[in-house]
Motif scaffolding. Structure first.
Motif, short mmCIF file in Angstrom:
data_model
loop_
_atom_site.label_atom_id
_atom_site.label_comp_id
_atom_site.label_asym_id
_atom_site.label_seq_id
_atom_site.Cartn_x
_atom_site.Cartn_y
_atom_site.Cartn_z
N GLY A 164 5.41 -3.92 2.87
CA GLY A 164 5.32 -3.65 1.62
C GLY A 164 4.55 -2.24 1.37
N ILE A 165 4.63 -1.55 2.50
CA ILE A 165 3.85 0.04 2.61
C ILE A 165 4.93 0.84 2.37
CG2 ILE A 165 2.51 1.49 3.99
CD1 ILE A 165 1.64 -1.18 5.56
N ARG A 166 4.76 1.89 1.46
CA ARG A 166 5.51 2.90 0.83
C ARG A 166 4.82 4.20 1.50
NH1 ARG A 166 6.41 3.96 -4.16
NH2 ARG A 166 4.09 4.03 -4.65
N VAL A 167 5.75 5.10 1.97
CA VAL A 167 5.29 6.30 2.73
C VAL A 167 6.10 7.22 2.06
CG1 VAL A 167 4.71 7.82 4.75
CG2 VAL A 167 4.89 5.03 4.96
N GLY B 285 0.99 5.65 -8.90
CA GLY B 285 0.46 5.20 -10.09
C GLY B 285 1.36 4.05 -10.59
N GLY B 286 2.23 3.46 -9.97
CA GLY B 286 2.73 2.12 -10.33
C GLY B 286 4.25 2.32 -11.04
N ASP B 287 4.65 3.53 -11.34
CA ASP B 287 6.03 3.69 -11.96
C ASP B 287 7.01 3.81 -10.84
OD1 ASP B 287 4.97 3.48 -14.30
OD2 ASP B 287 4.70 5.74 -14.71
N LEU B 288 6.64 4.28 -9.61
CA LEU B 288 7.92 4.47 -8.80
C LEU B 288 7.61 3.27 -7.61
CD1 LEU B 288 7.63 8.28 -8.22
CD2 LEU B 288 9.11 6.93 -9.77
N THR B 289 7.68 2.02 -8.06
CA THR B 289 7.31 0.98 -7.17
C THR B 289 8.58 1.17 -6.05
OG1 THR B 289 8.41 -0.45 -8.83
CG2 THR B 289 6.19 -0.24 -8.73
N GLY C 243 0.86 -1.20 -0.01
CA GLY C 243 0.21 0.19 0.02
C GLY C 243 0.84 1.29 0.01
N ASP C 244 0.30 2.44 -0.13
CA ASP C 244 0.86 3.60 0.12
C ASP C 244 0.29 4.70 1.00
OD1 ASP C 244 2.70 4.05 -2.46
OD2 ASP C 244 1.12 3.01 -3.44
N VAL C 245 1.03 5.29 1.78
CA VAL C 245 0.56 6.28 2.49
C VAL C 245 1.25 7.48 1.91
CG1 VAL C 245 0.35 7.51 5.03
CG2 VAL C 245 0.20 5.04 4.59
N VAL C 246 0.49 8.76 1.88
CA VAL C 246 1.06 9.97 1.10
C VAL C 246 0.79 11.03 2.14
CG1 VAL C 246 1.28 11.53 -0.78
CG2 VAL C 246 1.01 9.16 -1.36
N THR D 165 10.17 3.45 -4.56
CA THR D 165 10.52 4.86 -4.04
C THR D 165 9.50 4.86 -2.81
OG1 THR D 165 11.01 5.72 -6.07
CG2 THR D 165 10.37 7.23 -4.31
N THR D 166 10.47 5.12 -1.40
CA THR D 166 9.80 5.52 -0.36
C THR D 166 10.56 6.31 0.67
OG1 THR D 166 8.55 4.29 1.64
CG2 THR D 166 10.72 3.57 1.07
N GLY D 167 9.77 7.20 1.55
CA GLY D 167 10.51 8.12 2.03
C GLY D 167 11.02 9.33 1.37
N LEU D 168 10.30 9.69 0.24
CA LEU D 168 10.58 10.67 -0.48
C LEU D 168 9.59 11.78 -0.35
CD1 LEU D 168 12.09 11.95 -3.01
CD2 LEU D 168 10.25 10.95 -4.34
N LEU D 169 10.16 13.10 -0.28
CA LEU D 169 9.20 14.28 -0.41
C LEU D 169 9.48 15.02 -1.76
CD1 LEU D 169 10.07 15.41 3.21
CD2 LEU D 169 7.81 14.84 2.60
N VAL D 170 8.52 15.07 -2.41
CA VAL D 170 8.42 15.81 -3.70
C VAL D 170 7.99 17.10 -3.64
CG1 VAL D 170 7.51 15.71 -6.18
CG2 VAL D 170 7.95 13.57 -4.78
N PRO D 171 8.97 18.23 -3.97
CA PRO D 171 8.60 19.57 -4.17
C PRO D 171 7.58 19.86 -5.51
CG PRO D 171 10.83 19.20 -4.10
CD PRO D 171 10.32 17.88 -4.31
#
Length: 679
Positions: free
Chosen positions: A591-594, A656-660, A549-552, A662-668
């Protein structure tokens, strides 16, 4: 009757019949009318058939959903019919009978309508009619119920031969108004659209009256002690606790969306002694088992059993179910059969709690549950007057793995990137949260619109498409109970949650000496504490579900850039930014990306700016409030104003499925603020 009048009457009749689930199921059955229309080339009159096309739904049928065929060409196919072993070839021949360019694809039941002499025909799957069709002595019961007014047609797979059988029976018995199709449904006919509809309803009503008059009172047997329905609140609580585990089981081969119902008919069925035997027999009508699979998974524990024991037993039953389904496939598959599509159940029955159904989207899952509810009604009727006797397993396989069914599945559009994913977005009633909800829904997700403002949440959910696409929940993120209730509502509506967006927030812009302790506590209570509470509840569901899963987090440029008169807001955002890092490190084993997004200067469409923050920040920078967006844009590298949609785009990029990996990232998302570059 001229062509336009015939089509109008056909659509009206279809809508009435399709509106009642006791008459036919969603996307099930078909109706037709015959009339004369002009040849598009010569203008000469030609006899035509209008029939519901493949995959359409009677209740919502439009003219574009009708297949239109020339009767002369369709009926001459009987002269070249190669026999039942090659009847599938006739479906391709329907394409050469089509009249005009704008027509839906003819369905497998086209022959049933076209070969019958009657001008108007209905083919339906009503519960009462199916009860007779699926009874062990259905032929005898049909004669007792209807006399010679309704004929019995033994089971035959839908196709050209069935059309010939019905046409021959109709010709030999002109007094008949229709027929019961063994293991399948009913077909009725009439000289007018009104007469045809009346005959359909007469068959259904007469069958139901027969069942009511002659049926025994407890067709499912006596109650099983301890298997009675839990009280409603306990039932829903138990269902919410089980839902993520069940979705994981149903998604072992491919991700699924879920649906839950605790309909009284389901609960009564599962509380009775005969339900294990009947459930094992599976559904009978092709429309039923194509959507519910050959049989359901049934829990054999009472609803008061400890939750951990119940979950463990469900895993055992799931393993056995998959082995059984593989055996079913291996027993009947031929060299040219399509590959096995998946061995997981579409229907899971939990005594005392209810039914969970699963599918590629919410509508498919919901409709599967509706079909199994119809199947329960059919079993009740058949058992009341006889013994439920569905068609043979081998025949079910022939339908489920029919080459024509496989071709229909292959024609389905490619799923969107977030299909089967369930997103919960806080603060989604306005501004950035609303934009995120819209983007995720547009990409195929089911969306839980969470907001303190119930009316705003409801409005957004309706914009997204209503109950099959979105659910509105009222949530104050400072309340642990409201957050837990929101996740419970989400898993009951859609089976689980895959994607959580922590967006809810407020902003208090004051100098340090004017910032009160209450200001500080309120700002941190909503954003720092609130996002922690939401993430914690999300982690519980995601871990139980076992599907990753994902937490954003929607953070801010202010998390890394120090500005004046903003101590409470910026400190809370810095807290959220570090939560991203901490939770990415902790939840990765599941398997949870944040990840997070750092917007800046989102003025237009922002609920925060509209609530007074804009005026406060404009005063700090000495610009008119209406020029604040332009001011922020001009201080960026790209000189572009940031809108809520741009933040939503970043969220989709992360999930969306392309950054499988990647976790711990902050996108400006700030159009370029050099001072806020991450170091």
């Amino acid at each position: 009757m001229n062509a336009s009048a015939a089509v109008a009457a056909l659509l009206d009749r279809s809508h009435r019949l399709g509106a009642d689930p006791r008459t036919t199921n969603y996307a099930g059955g078909n109706t037709s009318a015959k009339a004369t229309g002009p040849d598009p080339v010569t203008g000469a009159p030609v006899d035509l058939l209008w029939v519901k096309g493949s995959g359409g739904d009677l209740g919502t049928l439009t003219e574009s959903g009708l297949a239109v065929l020339r009767l002369d060409r369709l009926r001459v196919l009987a002269d070249v019919y190669p026999g039942v072993d090659r009847e599938d070839e006739m479906v391709a021949a329907f394409a050469y009978c089509v009249h005009g360019p704008a027509t839906a694809a003819p369905s497998i039941d086209t022959a049933m309508h076209g070969l019958l002499a009657a001008p108007h025909v209905d083919h339906l799957h009503p519960d009462a009619g199916l009860a007779l069709a699926c009874a062990a002595d259905g032929e005898k019961l049909t004669a007792e119920c209807f006399g010679d007014a309704v004929l019995w047609i033994p089971w035959r797979r839908p196709g050209f031969q069935l059309g010939l059988d019905i046409a021959a029976a109709h010709a030999a018995h002109p007094q008949a108004i229709g027929c019961i199709l063994g293991g399948h449904g009913i077909t009725a006919w009439g000289a007018t659209s009104e007469e045809c509809e009346a005959n359909s309803l007469r068959i259904i009503g007469t069958a139901q009256a027969f069942l009511d008059e002659h049926g025994r009172p407890e067709p499912f047997g006596p109650p099983i002690p301890g298997f009675e329905a839990l009280p409603a609140p306990d039932r829903r609580s138990r269902a919410a606790a089980l839902a993520p585990h069940l979705r994981a089981l149903a998604s072992a081969d491919s991700p699924q969306v879920g649906h839950f119902t605790d309909d009284a008919a389901v609960l009564d069925f599962l509380a009775r002694a005969e339900h294990p035997r009947l459930a094992a027999l599976g559904t009978s009508c092709p429309d039923h088992f194509l959507r519910t699979k050959v049989r359901p998974l049934v829990l054999d524990r009472p609803p008061t059993a400890p939750l951990d024991e119940t979950v463990a037993r469900l895993h055992e039953l799931h393993s056995a179910y998959r082995d059984d389904y593989r055996g079913y496939y291996d027993r009947h598959a031929a060299a040219d059969s399509p590959p096995m599509r998946g061995a997981d159940p579409a229907i899971v029955l939990i005594p005392g709690v209810g039914m969970f159904s699963f599918g590629r989207d919410k509508q498919t899952a919901r409709v599967a549950g509706e079909f199994y509810l119809n199947a329960i009604n059919v079993m009740r009727g058949a058992e009341a007057v006889s013994t439920y006797a569905p068609i043979e397993e081998s025949e079910k396989f022939r339908i489920e793995y029919w080459a024509l069914e496989e071709a229909k599945l292959q024609r389905m559009p490619r799923p969107k990137p977030l299909a089967t994913r369930v997103a919960l977005v806080t603060g989604a009633g306005s501004g950035i949260g609303k934009a995120i909800a819209h983007r995720l829904a547009a990409e195929g997700a089911c969306v839980v619109v969470a907001d303190r403002d119930a009316a705003s949440a409801d409005t957004v959910a309706k914009e997204l498409g209503g109950p099959d696409r979105a659910l509105a929940v009222t949530v104050d993120v400072t309340s642990e109970q409201q957050i837990a209730d929101a996740f419970a509502a989400a898993v009951l509506a859609f089976g689980g949650v895959d994607l959580v967006v922590n967006n809810a927030g407020i902003s208090i812009s004051k100098p340090l000496l004017e910032t009160t302790a209450d200001d500080w506590d309120r700002q941190h209570g909503i954003m720092a504490r609130g996002s922690f509470l939401v993430a914690r509840e999300a982690a519980r569901v995601l871990a139980d579900q076992g599907l990753g899963g994902d937490v954003v987090y929607i953070v801010s440029k202010n998390a890394v850039f120090a500005g004046p008169n903003n101590i409470a807001y910026s400190a809370a955002k810095a807290d959220q930014a570090h939560q991203v890092r901490l939770l990415a490190a902790e939840l990765g084993e599941h398997g949870i990306r944040v990840n997070g997004v750092n917007p800046d200067g989102v003025v237009r469409g922002s609920g925060i700016f509209a609530s007074g923050w804009g005026a406060q920040r404009a005063a700090v920078y000495g610009v008119p409030e209406e020029k604040l967006g332009e001011f922020y844009a001009q201080r960026t590298i790209l000189k572009r104003e940031v809108l809520p949609e741009h933040v939503a785009n970043a969220v989709f990029a992360l999930v969306g499925g392309d950054l499988t990996h990647t976790t711990g990232l902050l996108v400006p998302v700030d159009a370029g603020v050099a001072a806020a570059f991450l170091r």
